[in-house]
Motif scaffolding. Structure first.
Motif, short mmCIF file in Angstrom:
data_model
loop_
_atom_site.label_atom_id
_atom_site.label_comp_id
_atom_site.label_asym_id
_atom_site.label_seq_id
_atom_site.Cartn_x
_atom_site.Cartn_y
_atom_site.Cartn_z
N PHE A 1 17.15 -4.39 0.90
CA PHE A 1 17.11 -4.88 -0.48
C PHE A 1 16.12 -6.03 -0.65
O PHE A 1 16.29 -6.88 -1.51
CB PHE A 1 18.52 -5.29 -0.94
CG PHE A 1 19.48 -4.15 -0.96
CD1 PHE A 1 19.40 -3.18 -1.95
CD2 PHE A 1 20.44 -4.01 0.03
CE1 PHE A 1 20.27 -2.11 -1.96
CE2 PHE A 1 21.31 -2.94 0.03
CZ PHE A 1 21.23 -1.98 -0.97
N LEU A 2 15.09 -6.02 0.20
CA LEU A 2 14.02 -7.01 0.06
C LEU A 2 12.98 -6.49 -0.91
O LEU A 2 12.58 -5.32 -0.86
CB LEU A 2 13.38 -7.29 1.41
CG LEU A 2 14.21 -8.05 2.45
CD1 LEU A 2 13.44 -8.19 3.75
CD2 LEU A 2 14.61 -9.43 1.92
N VAL A 3 12.53 -7.37 -1.80
CA VAL A 3 11.45 -7.05 -2.74
C VAL A 3 10.20 -7.76 -2.24
O VAL A 3 10.17 -8.99 -2.15
CB VAL A 3 11.80 -7.50 -4.17
CG1 VAL A 3 10.65 -7.20 -5.12
CG2 VAL A 3 13.06 -6.79 -4.65
N GLU A 4 9.17 -6.99 -1.89
CA GLU A 4 7.95 -7.55 -1.33
C GLU A 4 6.74 -7.06 -2.11
O GLU A 4 6.69 -5.90 -2.53
CB GLU A 4 7.81 -7.17 0.15
CG GLU A 4 8.94 -7.70 1.02
CD GLU A 4 8.76 -7.32 2.47
OE1 GLU A 4 8.77 -8.22 3.33
OE2 GLU A 4 8.59 -6.12 2.75
N ARG A 5 5.76 -7.96 -2.26
CA ARG A 5 4.55 -7.59 -2.98
C ARG A 5 3.72 -6.64 -2.14
O ARG A 5 3.48 -6.87 -0.96
CB ARG A 5 3.73 -8.82 -3.35
CG ARG A 5 2.57 -8.49 -4.30
CD ARG A 5 1.86 -9.74 -4.78
NE ARG A 5 1.11 -10.38 -3.72
CZ ARG A 5 -0.09 -9.99 -3.31
NH1 ARG A 5 -0.68 -8.95 -3.86
NH2 ARG A 5 -0.70 -10.63 -2.34
N LEU A 6 3.26 -5.56 -2.78
CA LEU A 6 2.45 -4.56 -2.10
C LEU A 6 0.96 -4.76 -2.37
O LEU A 6 0.14 -4.73 -1.46
CB LEU A 6 2.87 -3.15 -2.54
CG LEU A 6 2.13 -1.98 -1.91
CD1 LEU A 6 2.58 -1.81 -0.46
CD2 LEU A 6 2.37 -0.69 -2.69
N SER A 7 0.61 -4.96 -3.66
CA SER A 7 -0.81 -5.09 -4.01
C SER A 7 -0.95 -5.66 -5.40
O SER A 7 0.04 -5.88 -6.12
CB SER A 7 -1.52 -3.74 -3.92
OG SER A 7 -0.99 -2.83 -4.87
N MET A 8 -2.20 -5.89 -5.81
CA MET A 8 -2.52 -6.36 -7.16
C MET A 8 -3.66 -5.52 -7.69
O MET A 8 -4.47 -4.98 -6.94
CB MET A 8 -2.90 -7.84 -7.16
CG MET A 8 -1.77 -8.79 -6.80
SD MET A 8 -2.20 -10.52 -7.13
CE MET A 8 -3.63 -10.73 -6.07
N SER A 9 -3.74 -5.41 -9.03
CA SER A 9 -4.81 -4.65 -9.66
C SER A 9 -5.08 -5.21 -11.04
O SER A 9 -4.15 -5.61 -11.75
CB SER A 9 -4.43 -3.17 -9.77
OG SER A 9 -5.42 -2.46 -10.48
N ILE A 10 -6.35 -5.26 -11.42
CA ILE A 10 -6.71 -5.72 -12.76
C ILE A 10 -6.31 -4.68 -13.80
O ILE A 10 -5.90 -5.01 -14.91
CB ILE A 10 -8.23 -6.00 -12.85
CG1 ILE A 10 -8.60 -7.15 -11.88
CG2 ILE A 10 -8.63 -6.36 -14.27
CD1 ILE A 10 -7.93 -8.45 -12.20
N GLN A 11 -6.37 -3.40 -13.43
CA GLN A 11 -6.06 -2.32 -14.36
C GLN A 11 -4.69 -1.74 -14.06
O GLN A 11 -4.48 -1.14 -13.02
CB GLN A 11 -7.12 -1.21 -14.25
CG GLN A 11 -6.94 -0.09 -15.26
CD GLN A 11 -7.18 -0.56 -16.69
OE1 GLN A 11 -8.03 -1.39 -16.93
NE2 GLN A 11 -6.40 -0.03 -17.62
#
Length: 397
Positions: free
Chosen positions: A364-374
């Motif tokens: 139940f861990l929420v972790e950031r995968l990536s970022m995107s401008i679009q």
């Protein structure tokens, strides 16, 4: 330090047992690059099959549905980032190795075990789309034969747009590494028809689900335009507006209707596995996820109420959250920055990026995968792409 000649030499069998105990495929890839002996052991097909049976492939990114690519790879500090970027460089997620269509472009409709399922309309008159299964890392593809006209006519399913193709997730449990199965659901006013393709036979077969479970007249239009498809515990689920969802069990050839908790009616939902014998329903609230569950044997009888197991807080961001995908114990979440009508930023200023997160249903861990401008198109979903790092990935076709 002792010289290399005086260091102990381990038999390949011992090295295999050591490497099998590594936690991550990325660690195994680094071990493979250490010396020629390690590489020989790790690259052997027998060892790779053993490793794959013990360690599921990590999620390295996602593909947007109804788009031809590219892969949005996991980014730092995610532990899969090095392997994800290596995959993005080595693979062809523009699918240029697939013959170019003359009428419309190929689009993504599913991904599983390193494979991607593509579809396209060959013409306005075509009853069903063309389908291709491809391996973007090894640049291989198989074009599926068209669903035979006599099979379509015999079932009464003779056209689109209510056509939903996807991989059969259960196929890996009973078949060899290079084989696969594809299911195509066609939603008709009074029945659901499913076409099944097996790469072992190279043929299509059809199943019909004639009963519509006494759905009210007002629900019939919703049934014919079912929304997000989910897979859990060997069954397919479709969430629809209102108080229920539909369950398709292709092994028992049964279509059922399941009531859902009242509080989730207007929320985004994902059907997940909440344990070996429990079905889970994940509902997105105001910057929080609510997990409900009930036992599998009671999912269609209504004898047991849904129980709220836990509440999972999401990172506190000034963003609108959305569930955009789920597969194999993970849920993919999108956080789009909220628009500010009072913003005085210049037109040249780069907008805040959309962030993508994964929820691990075991921890139940929420972790950031990536970022995107679009951000992803509002009505689109995403397909989580799991694969081993390129040195360890065997051809899937």
């Amino acid at each position: 330090m002792s010289s290399p000649a005086s260091q102990p030499v381990f038999p390949d069998e011992i090295l295999e047992e050591i490497f099998l105990r590594l936690d991550a495929a990325a660690d195994l890839a680094r071990a493979s690059a250490a010396c020629t002996t390690f590489h020989r052991v790790v690259s052997a097909r027998r060892f790779l099959r053993r490793f794959r049976s013990l360690h599921p492939p990590p999620f390295l990114g996602f593909l947007e549905s109804d788009q031809p690519g590219p892969l949005d790879p996991a980014d730092w500090p995610d532990r899969s980032a090095p392997a994800a970027h290596a995959l993005a460089r080595a693979a062809d997620f523009s699918f240029t190795f697939v013959p170019s269509p003359t009428y419309s472009s190929w689009n993504v409709c599913d991904a599983q075990d390193g494979r991607v399922l593509l579809y396209r309309r060959s013409s306005d008159a075509a009853a069903f789309p063309d389908l291709v299964v491809c391996d973007p890392l090894h640049r291989r593809y198989v074009q599926l034969p068209t669903i035979p006209d006599d099979l379509a006519v015999s079932t009464g399913a003779r056209g689109m747009p209510d056509f939903d193709p996807f991989f059969d997730p259960a196929s890996k449990e009973v078949e060899e590494d290079l084989s696969f199965r594809v299911i195509c659901d066609v939603q008709c006013p009074h029945k659901l028809v499913t076409f099944h393709f097996a790469s072992v036979t190279g043929k299509w077969r059809a199943l019909m689900f004639n009963r519509v479970l006494s759905l009210a007249t007002a629900d019939m239009a919703l049934y014919c335009g079912m929304f997000e498809r989910h897979y859990a515990h060997g069954c397919f689920y479709w969430t629809i507006y209102g108080s229920s969802m539909l369950v398709q069990d292709t092994l028992e050839m049964r279509l059922s209707r399941v009531e859902i908790p009242t509080v989730t009616y207007c929320q985004q939902k994902a059907v997940v596995e909440a344990g070996e014998s429990r079905l889970g329903l994940l509902a997105l609230g105001d910057c929080v996820l609510h997990l409900y569950s009930k036992t599998l044997q009671n999912i269609c009888t209504g004898a047991e109420e849904w129980h709220q197991d836990r509440t999972i807080p999401l990172p506190k961001l000034d963003s609108d959250w959305r569930i955009i995908g789920a597969a194999k114990g993970y849920v993919l979440l999108e956080a789009v920055p909220q628009d500010s009508s009072q913003s005085t930023s210049s037109p040249q200023e780069v907008p805040d990026p959309t962030q993508y997160f994964t929820l691990d249903l075991k921890t139940f861990l929420v972790e950031r995968l990536s970022m995107s401008i679009q951000p992803i198109c509002r009505n689109n979903r995403a397909q989580l792409y799991a694969s081993y790092p390129p040195p360890l990935s065997l051809p899937s076709i």
